[in-house]
Motif scaffolding. Structure first.
Motif, PDB file in Angstrom:
ATOM      1  N   THR A  57     -10.949  11.852  -6.601  1.00 19.61           N
ATOM      2  CA  THR A  57      -9.663  12.262  -6.624  1.00 19.61           C
ATOM      3  C   THR A  57      -9.118  13.613  -5.960  1.00 19.61           C
ATOM      4  N   SER A  58     -10.265  14.364  -5.370  1.00 20.13           N
ATOM      5  CA  SER A  58     -10.158  15.512  -4.949  1.00 20.13           C
ATOM      6  C   SER A  58      -9.825  15.176  -3.395  1.00 20.13           C
TER       7      SER A  58
ATOM      8  N   GLU B 114      -5.266  11.022  -2.718  1.00 22.32           N
ATOM      9  CA  GLU B 114      -5.138   9.779  -3.635  1.00 22.32           C
ATOM     10  C   GLU B 114      -5.079   8.617  -2.530  1.00 22.32           C
ATOM     11  N   ALA B 115      -4.363   8.997  -1.297  1.00 28.03           N
ATOM     12  CA  ALA B 115      -4.398   7.782  -0.309  1.00 28.03           C
ATOM     13  C   ALA B 115      -5.839   7.502   0.235  1.00 28.03           C
ATOM     14  N   GLY B 116      -6.710   8.669   0.225  1.00 23.82           N
ATOM     15  CA  GLY B 116      -7.957   8.480   0.963  1.00 23.82           C
ATOM     16  C   GLY B 116      -8.859   7.747  -0.218  1.00 23.82           C
ATOM     17  N   LYS B 117      -8.497   8.013  -1.260  1.00 23.81           N
ATOM     18  CA  LYS B 117      -9.464   7.177  -2.549  1.00 23.81           C
ATOM     19  C   LYS B 117      -8.929   5.875  -2.362  1.00 23.81           C
ATOM     20  N   LEU B 118      -7.813   5.484  -2.389  1.00 21.06           N
ATOM     21  CA  LEU B 118      -7.373   3.940  -2.319  1.00 21.06           C
ATOM     22  C   LEU B 118      -7.830   3.370  -1.173  1.00 21.06           C
ATOM     23  N   TRP B 119      -7.848   4.088   0.092  1.00 23.46           N
ATOM     24  CA  TRP B 119      -8.084   3.419   1.122  1.00 23.46           C
ATOM     25  C   TRP B 119      -9.886   3.334   1.265  1.00 23.46           C
ATOM     26  N   GLY B 120     -10.464   4.310   0.724  1.00 19.66           N
ATOM     27  CA  GLY B 120     -11.932   4.271   0.466  1.00 19.66           C
ATOM     28  C   GLY B 120     -12.460   3.165  -0.364  1.00 19.66           C
ATOM     29  N   GLU B 121     -11.659   2.782  -1.439  1.00 21.22           N
ATOM     30  CA  GLU B 121     -11.912   1.705  -2.335  1.00 21.22           C
ATOM     31  C   GLU B 121     -12.056   0.370  -1.562  1.00 21.22           C
ATOM     32  N   LYS B 122     -11.058   0.541  -0.217  1.00 18.98           N
ATOM     33  CA  LYS B 122     -10.750  -0.849   0.423  1.00 18.98           C
ATOM     34  C   LYS B 122     -11.967  -1.022   1.590  1.00 18.98           C
ATOM     35  N   VAL B 123     -12.260   0.111   2.272  1.00 16.71           N
ATOM     36  CA  VAL B 123     -13.043  -0.252   3.353  1.00 16.71           C
ATOM     37  C   VAL B 123     -14.330   0.372   3.393  1.00 16.71           C
ATOM     38  N   LEU B 124     -14.830   1.432   2.459  1.00 16.23           N
ATOM     39  CA  LEU B 124     -15.974   1.858   2.263  1.00 16.23           C
ATOM     40  C   LEU B 124     -17.030   1.524   1.243  1.00 16.23           C
ATOM     41  N   ARG B 125     -16.815  -0.002   0.824  1.00 17.88           N
ATOM     42  CA  ARG B 125     -17.607  -0.299  -0.133  1.00 17.88           C
ATOM     43  C   ARG B 125     -18.999  -0.880   0.448  1.00 17.88           C
ATOM     44  N   ARG B 126     -19.792  -1.266  -0.646  1.00 15.02           N
ATOM     45  CA  ARG B 126     -21.276  -1.812  -0.103  1.00 15.02           C
ATOM     46  C   ARG B 126     -20.894  -3.102   1.019  1.00 15.02           C
ATOM     47  N   GLU B 127     -19.932  -3.904   0.426  1.00 15.01           N
ATOM     48  CA  GLU B 127     -19.700  -5.123   1.159  1.00 15.01           C
ATOM     49  C   GLU B 127     -19.242  -4.716   2.601  1.00 15.01           C
ATOM     50  N   ASP B 128     -18.367  -3.607   2.749  1.00 16.80           N
ATOM     51  CA  ASP B 128     -17.912  -3.274   3.919  1.00 16.80           C
ATOM     52  C   ASP B 128     -19.087  -2.768   4.919  1.00 16.80           C
ATOM     53  N   MET B 129     -20.035  -1.769   4.359  1.00 17.60           N
ATOM     54  CA  MET B 129     -21.230  -1.567   5.126  1.00 17.60           C
ATOM     55  C   MET B 129     -22.075  -2.792   5.360  1.00 17.60           C
ATOM     56  N   ALA B 130     -22.301  -3.465   4.587  1.00 14.68           N
ATOM     57  CA  ALA B 130     -23.110  -4.654   4.915  1.00 14.68           C
ATOM     58  C   ALA B 130     -22.461  -5.678   6.158  1.00 14.68           C
ATOM     59  N   LEU B 131     -21.190  -5.490   6.005  1.00 17.60           N
ATOM     60  CA  LEU B 131     -20.348  -6.516   7.146  1.00 17.60           C
ATOM     61  C   LEU B 131     -20.565  -5.670   8.389  1.00 17.60           C
TER      62      LEU B 131
ATOM     63  N   PRO C 241      -7.595  10.889   9.904  1.00 22.47           N
ATOM     64  CA  PRO C 241      -7.747  12.465   9.324  1.00 22.47           C
ATOM     65  C   PRO C 241      -5.975  12.661   9.193  1.00 22.47           C
ATOM     66  N   TRP C 242      -5.685  13.265   8.560  1.00 22.36           N
ATOM     67  CA  TRP C 242      -4.404  13.987   7.841  1.00 22.36           C
ATOM     68  C   TRP C 242      -3.698  12.618   6.866  1.00 22.36           C
ATOM     69  N   LEU C 243      -4.569  11.674   6.643  1.00 22.43           N
ATOM     70  CA  LEU C 243      -3.983  10.788   5.886  1.00 22.43           C
ATOM     71  C   LEU C 243      -4.856  10.447   5.009  1.00 22.43           C
ATOM     72  N   HIS C 244      -6.525  10.265   5.252  1.00 17.88           N
ATOM     73  CA  HIS C 244      -7.413   9.973   4.176  1.00 17.88           C
ATOM     74  C   HIS C 244      -8.240  11.319   4.056  1.00 17.88           C
TER      75      HIS C 244
ATOM     76  N   PHE D 111       0.802  -1.205  -0.055  1.00 16.69           N
ATOM     77  CA  PHE D 111      -0.214  -0.027  -0.128  1.00 16.69           C
ATOM     78  C   PHE D 111       0.884   1.499   0.108  1.00 16.69           C
ATOM     79  N   TRP D 112       1.758   1.475   1.028  1.00 15.98           N
ATOM     80  CA  TRP D 112       2.695   2.457   0.886  1.00 15.98           C
ATOM     81  C   TRP D 112       3.786   2.500  -0.198  1.00 15.98           C
ATOM     82  N   ARG D 113       4.126   1.493  -0.700  1.00 14.11           N
ATOM     83  CA  ARG D 113       4.805   1.405  -1.826  1.00 14.11           C
ATOM     84  C   ARG D 113       4.132   2.185  -3.155  1.00 14.11           C
ATOM     85  N   ILE D 114       2.734   1.938  -3.256  1.00  7.21           N
ATOM     86  CA  ILE D 114       2.123   2.557  -4.366  1.00  7.21           C
ATOM     87  C   ILE D 114       1.956   3.820  -4.067  1.00  7.21           C
ATOM     88  N   CYS D 115       1.976   4.374  -2.638  1.00 10.92           N
ATOM     89  CA  CYS D 115       1.765   5.822  -2.461  1.00 10.92           C
ATOM     90  C   CYS D 115       3.097   6.661  -2.676  1.00 10.92           C
TER      91      CYS D 115
END
Length: 635
Positions: free
Chosen positions: A534-535, A589-606, A553-556, A8-12
């Motif tokens: 991406t904003s 961009e880190a917030g977007k990457l992380w949101g795509e991992k933990v704010l999905r519909r599947e995460d809300m259902a979980l 905060p300050w990361l995402h 994850f951090w290598r991508i960043c």
């Protein structure tokens, strides 16, 4: 797990290839002493606000002096040509946020055994029956299982252990609007004619996992505003009962099957809770939920709304580091900030008030930290409507974005009229981003209707000292109302200050670099869309949401104070040079990457899956013996 974290951090780092490692290390150690002082202050506030040993879900970080870091990729934004004396406070906060996030990811569970073990360590109970199905669903959907991400559930549900389980189950089953699960099938119950489709959306989310759930009812708050404000002393008593009964009996004594709700379904409707309808007194109900001796407990509701709001200059060290938010929980807590009674519409005169001081089960998409609803993902986060999400468009790459801040919205938040609108948070945001207004203040030293300019002593940046913020905002900011929500549709009292602008679709707003988010009647409902864009989202709120535990905060995203007193300084940091722009890009961009991992519909259902397992248990008369122990029996 460790390799995934490094990936994850290598991508960043690949996206933001910057240097300056030796200067970074020097800068980091230069702030050790001041950070340690802040640690003590913040920790004392953490335990002061909450009456029980239920973790505060949005305590952002408590950085300790780190060891020499050997990773070559650690400098993800440029700290070259800096010294310990000139490192910006936001630099320090961003690095501490990353360390906190890294440390928490090390606690990720990869299988049922580790997930159950971490549950017991953190909760002091056996997991609820069905926990194995919950883990299987998480693993099947590539969810990130970190027990800390579910702390909100346990803070919300703890007081209900102090009530009679049958009473809770009966109240839940007979509420006017319910998502009901029976025999693994989900249905919505209640008349929704003429209402927004929130019940349908929540029912569909529950149905994603309904076949794995026990019989359970999820009573829904259909209002924008949260409804339960149980006095502090009552909640303390209920939570004390939860703590006193928190045990892990031997596996041989544990019951693995829920009793069910067949008996409850045959019973008559209980007496309705008592509700109060007095919006101008909402603050007085809220302050009764604050601990005795807390700053807001004995401060009455604002009784002279015509007066211009007075803000105590300088953000409190209770939640700010050198003028910038470091503890987002405390920054959102009205119990610590009596001035918010005149700086946020929810506390002045909400549009609707139907408030009870009795504890009973009710689920909702957002709430004040002092409210007692059980949080679920907001229905607006589940809909595909472009109004909230922007549809499939997330915006162009950062390098192609327009270097501007943009906000469009209605003047919601409360009942605004001539005597009180200048206290409202959205009016303040719009006026603060008006370059013409700010230039006038800079010329004559006066104050605006809704805000005061920061003092030179509060922040150190040239645009402030040289009185050039207004000139900058004329080119940089585009903010305005698409609807003014005036009383009786007569807007003469706001005509001199606020006009109406054309609306701009979310996907068009995503072309700009900066997206501020301000509360409306409750949460704004755009934050998830902002996170997945991406904003860079800039967030100020007094409301708690389901996702708070998993975002840093300050990361995402970039946090703001609810007065917006820090907004100019934050925006100046991100726009004054290449280093600030790189930091803004990193967070966006880190917030977007992380949101795509933990704010999905599947995460809300979980999340809802876990919550309903716990709620079904607390409604069961055998709840003290109910649990999942199969992992212990196979050893």
């Amino acid at each position: 797990m460790l390799s995934q974290k490094k990936d994850f951090w290598r991508i960043c780092v690949e996206r933001w290839p910057l240097s300056g490692r030796s200067a970074f290390v020097l800068a980091r150690y230069g702030f050790i002493a001041s950070i340690l002082v802040l640690v003590g202050t913040s920790l004392s506030l953490l335990f002061f606000r909450y009456p029980a040993a239920v973790p505060d879900p949005r305590t952002i970080f408590r950085p300790s002096p780190p060891a020499q870091d050997s990773r070559e990729d650690y400098d993800y934004f440029n700290l070259a040509n800096t010294t310990a004396s000139n490192v910006h406070p936001i630099d320090t906060l961003i690095n501490a946020a990353r360390e906190f996030h890294d440390a928490r990811l090390l606690k990720r569970s990869e299988d049922l055994t580790s997930a159950a073990q971490r549950y017991r360590e953190r909760r002091g109970r056996h997991p609820p029956p069905g926990f194995d199905r919950w883990v299987a669903y998480a693993l099947k959907n590539d969810a990130i299982i970190v027990e800390d991400y579910f702390d909100r559930i346990y803070k919300d549900i703890a007081p209900f252990w102090g009530l009679d389980p049958k009473k809770i189950a009966l109240q839940a089953a007979k509420w006017p609007h319910i998502v009901r699960v029976r025999g693994g099938k989900t249905e919505q119950v209640g008349d929704t004619q003429g209402r927004v489709p929130w019940l349908e959306l929540w029912a569909k989310l529950v149905s994603d996992v309904g076949k794995h759930l026990p019989d359970v009812d999820m009573p829904i708050n259909y209002m924008d505003e949260s409804r339960l404000l149980v006095p502090f002393e009552d909640i303390t008593r209920y939570v004390a009962k939860e703590q006193a009964t928190r045990t892990m009996p031997p596996a041989s004594q544990v019951v693995s099957d829920y009793t069910g709700l067949a008996e409850i379904d045959k019973m008559d409707k209980p007496e309705d809770p008592k509700f109060t309808h007095a919006p101008k007194l909402y603050w007085d109900f809220l302050r009764a939920t604050c601990p005795p001796g807390s700053p807001s407990r004995d401060v009455p509701a604002m009784d002279e709304p015509a007066l211009i709001p007075q803000y105590p200059h300088g953000l409190s060290e209770a939640y700010a580091y050198r003028g910038f938010i470091q503890n987002f929980t405390a920054a959102s807590d009205a119990c610590l900030q009596p001035h918010l009674r005149s700086y946020h519409a929810s506390f002045i005169e909400p549009v609707s008030m139907s408030t009870s001081t009795d504890l009973f089960p009710l689920f909702g998409g957002s709430k004040l930290p002092q409210n007692n609803e059980l949080l679920i993902p907001g229905a607006m986060y589940i809909t595909d409507h472009e109004f909230y999400s922007g549809g499939n468009s997330h915006g162009p790459p950062w390098a192609e974005k327009i270097d501007k801040i943009i906000w469009r919205g209605v003047a919601s938040g409360g009942r605004n009229y001539g005597e009180n609108f200048h206290h409202f948070q959205r009016h303040r945001l719009v006026e603060m981003l008006n370059g013409t207004t700010v230039s006038r203040l800079e010329r004559n030293g006066a104050r605006a209707l809704t805000f005061e300019m920061p003092l030179d002593s509060e922040y150190d940046f040239s645009r402030l000292h040289e009185r050039k913020i207004g000139e900058w905002l004329k080119e940089f900011a585009d903010a305005g109302f698409v609807g003014r929500n005036c009383r009786d549709n007569k807007c003469d009292y706001v005509d001199p200050y606020f006009s109406e602008l054309e609306s701009i679709k979310m996907k068009e707003q995503y072309k700009m670099k900066f997206l501020p988010d301000a509360d409306g009647n409750s949460f704004s409902a755009r934050f998830r869309g902002f996170m997945l864009s991406t904003s860079l989202p800039l967030k100020a709120t007094v409301y708690a949401e389901w996702h708070d535990d998993r975002l840093v905060p300050w990361l995402h995203f970039a946090p703001l104070d609810n007065t917006f007193a820090d907004m100019y300084a934050v925006l100046d940091y991100f726009t004054r040079d290449r280093q600030g722009d790189s930091a803004a890009q990193m967070i966006a961009e880190a917030g977007k990457l992380w949101g795509e991992k933990v704010l999905r519909r599947e995460d809300m259902a979980l999340y809802v899956f876990r919550l309903l397992l716990e709620f079904a248990r607390v409604c069961d008369e055998a709840r003290d013996k109910l649990g999942f122990v199969e992992d212990l029996q196979t050893k």
